[in-house]
Design a protein around this motif. Structure first.
Motif, PDB file in Angstrom:
ATOM      1  N   SER A 197       0.863  -1.124  -0.066  1.00  0.00           N
ATOM      2  CA  SER A 197      -0.068   0.115  -0.133  1.00  0.00           C
ATOM      3  C   SER A 197       0.748   1.050  -0.169  1.00  0.00           C
ATOM      4  N   GLY A 198       0.636   2.035  -0.740  1.00  0.00           N
ATOM      5  CA  GLY A 198       1.257   3.408  -0.787  1.00  0.00           C
ATOM      6  C   GLY A 198       0.654   4.190   0.380  1.00  0.00           C
ATOM      7  N   THR A 199       1.242   5.525   0.476  1.00  0.00           N
ATOM      8  CA  THR A 199       0.808   6.456   1.619  1.00  0.00           C
ATOM      9  C   THR A 199       0.290   7.828   0.768  1.00  0.00           C
ATOM     10  N   THR A 200       1.224   8.507   0.254  1.00  0.00           N
ATOM     11  CA  THR A 200       1.021   9.589  -0.361  1.00  0.00           C
ATOM     12  C   THR A 200       0.986   9.520  -1.758  1.00  0.00           C
ATOM     13  N   GLY A 201       0.683   8.262  -2.358  1.00  0.00           N
ATOM     14  CA  GLY A 201       0.921   8.032  -3.729  1.00  0.00           C
ATOM     15  C   GLY A 201       0.201   6.366  -3.995  1.00  0.00           C
ATOM     16  N   PRO A 202       0.372   5.920  -5.216  1.00  0.00           N
ATOM     17  CA  PRO A 202      -0.134   4.560  -5.549  1.00  0.00           C
ATOM     18  C   PRO A 202       0.698   3.456  -4.864  1.00  0.00           C
ATOM     19  N   ALA A 203       0.146   2.268  -4.825  1.00  0.00           N
ATOM     20  CA  ALA A 203       0.878   1.315  -4.359  1.00  0.00           C
ATOM     21  C   ALA A 203       2.351   1.131  -4.929  1.00  0.00           C
ATOM     22  N   LYS A 204       3.394   0.771  -4.089  1.00  0.00           N
ATOM     23  CA  LYS A 204       4.671   0.536  -4.682  1.00  0.00           C
ATOM     24  C   LYS A 204       4.823  -0.718  -4.871  1.00  0.00           C
ATOM     25  N   GLY A 205       5.691  -1.356  -5.931  1.00  0.00           N
ATOM     26  CA  GLY A 205       5.856  -2.737  -6.288  1.00  0.00           C
ATOM     27  C   GLY A 205       7.120  -2.953  -5.699  1.00  0.00           C
ATOM     28  N   VAL A 206       7.356  -3.747  -4.743  1.00  0.00           N
ATOM     29  CA  VAL A 206       8.504  -4.219  -4.070  1.00  0.00           C
ATOM     30  C   VAL A 206       9.359  -5.341  -4.656  1.00  0.00           C
ATOM     31  N   CYS A 207      10.546  -5.115  -5.203  1.00  0.00           N
ATOM     32  CA  CYS A 207      11.200  -6.234  -5.832  1.00  0.00           C
ATOM     33  C   CYS A 207      11.757  -6.978  -4.911  1.00  0.00           C
ATOM     34  N   CYS A 208      11.428  -8.410  -4.826  1.00  0.00           N
ATOM     35  CA  CYS A 208      11.728  -9.241  -3.924  1.00  0.00           C
ATOM     36  C   CYS A 208      12.749 -10.011  -4.594  1.00  0.00           C
ATOM     37  N   PRO A 209      14.214 -10.244  -4.188  1.00  0.00           N
ATOM     38  CA  PRO A 209      15.171 -10.988  -4.899  1.00  0.00           C
ATOM     39  C   PRO A 209      14.737 -12.570  -4.326  1.00  0.00           C
ATOM     40  N   THR A 392      15.193  -5.122  -3.026  1.00  0.00           N
ATOM     41  CA  THR A 392      16.112  -4.285  -3.748  1.00  0.00           C
ATOM     42  C   THR A 392      15.760  -3.013  -4.149  1.00  0.00           C
ATOM     43  N   GLY A 393      14.314  -2.718  -3.945  1.00  0.00           N
ATOM     44  CA  GLY A 393      13.902  -1.269  -4.320  1.00  0.00           C
ATOM     45  C   GLY A 393      12.118  -1.498  -4.820  1.00  0.00           C
ATOM     46  N   TYR A 394      11.898  -0.364  -5.243  1.00  0.00           N
ATOM     47  CA  TYR A 394      10.302  -0.243  -5.848  1.00  0.00           C
ATOM     48  C   TYR A 394      10.428  -0.274  -7.451  1.00  0.00           C
ATOM     49  N   PHE A 395       9.755  -1.269  -7.833  1.00  0.00           N
ATOM     50  CA  PHE A 395       9.792  -1.349  -9.308  1.00  0.00           C
ATOM     51  C   PHE A 395       9.241   0.072 -10.156  1.00  0.00           C
ATOM     52  N   GLY A 396      10.118   0.507 -11.091  1.00  0.00           N
ATOM     53  CA  GLY A 396       9.830   1.619 -11.832  1.00  0.00           C
ATOM     54  C   GLY A 396       9.667   2.936 -11.244  1.00  0.00           C
ATOM     55  N   MET A 397      10.164   3.118  -9.926  1.00  0.00           N
ATOM     56  CA  MET A 397       9.889   4.298  -9.034  1.00  0.00           C
ATOM     57  C   MET A 397      11.224   4.300  -8.136  1.00  0.00           C
ATOM     58  N   PRO A 398      12.181   4.873  -9.100  1.00  0.00           N
ATOM     59  CA  PRO A 398      13.499   4.883  -8.482  1.00  0.00           C
ATOM     60  C   PRO A 398      13.666   6.037  -7.442  1.00  0.00           C
ATOM     61  N   GLU A 399      12.878   7.006  -7.394  1.00  0.00           N
ATOM     62  CA  GLU A 399      12.844   8.109  -6.663  1.00  0.00           C
ATOM     63  C   GLU A 399      12.359   7.849  -5.188  1.00  0.00           C
ATOM     64  N   LYS A 400      11.415   7.006  -5.137  1.00  0.00           N
ATOM     65  CA  LYS A 400      10.781   6.293  -3.961  1.00  0.00           C
ATOM     66  C   LYS A 400      11.609   5.393  -3.356  1.00  0.00           C
ATOM     67  N   THR A 401      12.540   4.428  -4.048  1.00  0.00           N
ATOM     68  CA  THR A 401      13.682   3.720  -3.852  1.00  0.00           C
ATOM     69  C   THR A 401      14.477   4.383  -2.962  1.00  0.00           C
ATOM     70  N   VAL A 402      15.320   5.586  -3.557  1.00  0.00           N
ATOM     71  CA  VAL A 402      16.028   6.190  -2.888  1.00  0.00           C
ATOM     72  C   VAL A 402      15.768   6.993  -1.683  1.00  0.00           C
ATOM     73  N   GLU A 403      14.255   7.558  -1.496  1.00  0.00           N
ATOM     74  CA  GLU A 403      13.787   7.750  -0.371  1.00  0.00           C
ATOM     75  C   GLU A 403      13.801   6.840   0.708  1.00  0.00           C
ATOM     76  N   ALA A 404      13.229   5.811   0.432  1.00  0.00           N
ATOM     77  CA  ALA A 404      13.300   4.574   1.460  1.00  0.00           C
ATOM     78  C   ALA A 404      14.464   4.290   1.768  1.00  0.00           C
TER      79      ALA A 404
END
Length: 548
Positions: A197-209, A392-404
């Motif tokens: 679930s997203g908070t201030t935006g849509p859901a984030k796709g968590v990249c699970c290795p 490893t991050g959020y799919f297609g959301m590099p700015e959200k990955t860097v933030e988290a």
């Protein structure tokens, strides 16, 4: 054999199953194809999966994974391609997942309750090459917004009703045949994208290795005291982390994985007895629901030795153990991290997060990421010591990955305190999200749906406490001038636009919103007011949410 060798062999045999698994699978081998193949050689005809009338042995499961991978290859799916999967708890879900993991493709499990905006976002973000959908959810695909590109290839699980779908033309899930060789997959390669679930935006796709799910299986087994030969019994949905990683717990530790279609408070114990279950999984309100069932003489007639109890209210632990004889294990984890905190068995402080797990680093920090002293609440930051034990991050959301992951720590968004005795306690959420019946609800997504109602000028989604633990969804609504609205209209408006579990229980029509100096709604003021006299309660009114 030398005495030292005899001693080492004895120590290895006496080690817990999870510890032996860590030794059996060095870092480069922590991928599902290697795990399945090696455990198939070891356990052969031992039953790994029980789902309805279906039984898969360890050997059969490895063969099914390889054959499923070949069906994907035949469809043109390549390593790294995304495969969207909208399916309930049934063997075909695992068949597709295992095939993707064997091939190196990425499975994108979709919550079967999602509709409209939420579902559209997942297709838009993940851009799958193939959609595998269970027949009852074909109609859900028709709620996807216009302009969202759907995969040209669609496989259907089960038999469709006459209505089918207007947007896609599925073909039956291909029969299994030839087996594909395992692809050259690495532990850091993404095996699944799980939307949280997203908070201030849509859901984030968590990249699970691949290796993250390996460590979920290890850390969970350690926390729950899982033994070789245990029967792991879950009613949780496979499209979430918990049930998916329970499969890894089983395969890594030589256990049997029992997958029930869904949770039933009235049928839980009968199913546990039927399967001779020894380990269970209960989150949030589930334990409260079981306690609310009428007492029977069979309440202790089962083999369940322990159950995960993450998010279970502290006052539930003692009566649950007294009645059913099952200790509930406190714990904390997230899709982005792992099983990072775990309590004792039985809990020495029910309702806490437990102790920090070995292999994990944690900090409690202030707004500038400076570490706070013991006893002072702040944001929980986490970091894994093992490679690829976290996402490893959020799919297609590099700015959200860097933030988290800023400053090389994962920022949980949860306010937590560490007590002097080593226990960690959850205080509240720093982010604007709601937890209801084991599901994360995005305030932002629900607000977006309600804002489309022509009578709504502004709205705010916020949590109120549930009688069963966790949260209930509440909405405050400011109407457009001259407009009127019955609370039930909001419920009907939400049906089919958002997941059924996200539809508000409480509706409050307000004359003005509490605002900050910058014009933002003060949700804390609404939340702290609680269930006010002017609030409408859907459950008290007897209004049911229709699952369209």
């Amino acid at each position: 054999m030398k005495p030292s060798a005899i001693s080492e062999a004895g120590e290895a045999a006496a080690a817990p199953a999870w510890a032996r698994a860590v030794g059996m699978f060095p870092p480069s081998d922590r991928i599902l194809s290697t795990i399945l193949a090696r455990q198939a050689e070891r356990y052969g005809d031992r039953v790994l999966l029980v789902s309805g009338e279906t039984r898969w042995t360890y050997a059969q499961t490895a063969a099914i994974a390889a054959a499923s991978a070949q069906t994907l290859v035949d469809a043109g799916i390549k390593p790294g391609d995304r495969v969207a999967l909208m399916c309930s708890n049934r063997p075909e879900f695992l068949q597709v997942f295992l095939g993707c993991a064997w091939l190196g493709a990425i499975v994108v499990p979709i919550n079967t309750a999602l509709r409209g905006f939420q579902l559209s976002h997942i297709f838009r973000n993940s851009q799958p090459s193939l959609l595998v959908v269970e027949a009852p959810f074909l109609a859900a695909i028709d709620t996807v917004e216009a302009g969202v590109e759907l995969p040209s290839q669609v496989w259907m699980i089960g038999t469709a009703a006459e209505t089918g779908s207007a947007k896609i033309s599925p073909v039956p899930l291909p029969a299994l045949g030839d087996q594909a060789a395992a692809s050259l997959v690495r532990p850091g390669d993404t095996v699944a994208i799980l939307y949280t679930s997203g908070t201030t935006g849509p859901a984030k796709g968590v990249c699970c290795p691949q290796a993250q799910l390996f460590w979920w299986g290890i850390y969970s087994a350690r926390a729950l005291g899982i033994r070789e030969g245990d029967v792991l019994f879950t009613t949780l949905p496979l499209f979430h982390t918990n049930a998916l990683n329970a499969f890894y717990q089983a395969v890594l530790n030589g256990c049997t994985y029992v997958l029930e279609p869904k949770f039933s408070a009235s049928g839980f114990w009968a199913a546990a007895r039927r399967h001779n279950a020894t380990v269970g999984y209960l989150l949030g309100a589930m334990a409260s629901m079981l306690l609310a069932q009428p007492q029977t003489g069979d309440d202790r007639s089962h083999r369940l030795r322990v159950a995960l109890g993450g998010g279970v209210p502290p006052q539930i632990h003692a009566p649950f153990f007294a009645r059913f004889g099952v200790p509930l294990v406190d714990g904390y984890g997230s899709t982005e991290t792992n099983f990072v905190f775990a309590g004792a068995i039985p809990s020495d402080r029910p309702g806490t997060m437990g102790y920090l797990a070995d292999g994990i680093e944690a900090r409690i920090v202030d707004a500038d990421d400076a570490e706070l002293p013991v006893g002072q609440a702040g944001e929980l930051l986490l970091r894994a010591k093992e490679p690829f034990a976290f996402a490893t991050g959020y799919f297609g959301m590099p700015e959200k990955t860097v933030e988290a992951w800023r400053n090389l720590w994962f920022h949980s968004g949860d306010r937590v305190v560490r007590d002097p005795d080593g226990h960690y306690r959850f205080i509240d959420r720093m982010k604007d999200s709601i937890r209801r019946r084991g599901e994360n609800v995005s305030s932002w997504e629900v607000e977006q749906a309600i804002q489309f109602h022509p009578a709504v000028a502004a709205c705010a989604i916020y949590p109120l406490p549930s009688e069963l633990g966790e949260d209930e969804v509440a909405v405050a609504i400011l109407l457009e001038p001259g407009q009127s609205l019955a609370p039930v209209d909001i419920i009907r408006h939400c049906e089919g636009r958002i997941a059924y579990f996200a539809v508000p229980r409480y509706v409050r029509i307000v004359k003005e919103m509490p605002l900050t100096e910058n014009g933002k709604i003060k949700k804390g003021v609404l939340r702290d007011a609680g269930v006010t006299t002017d609030i409408w309660d859907r459950e008290a009114a007897g209004v049911k949410v229709r699952r369209l």
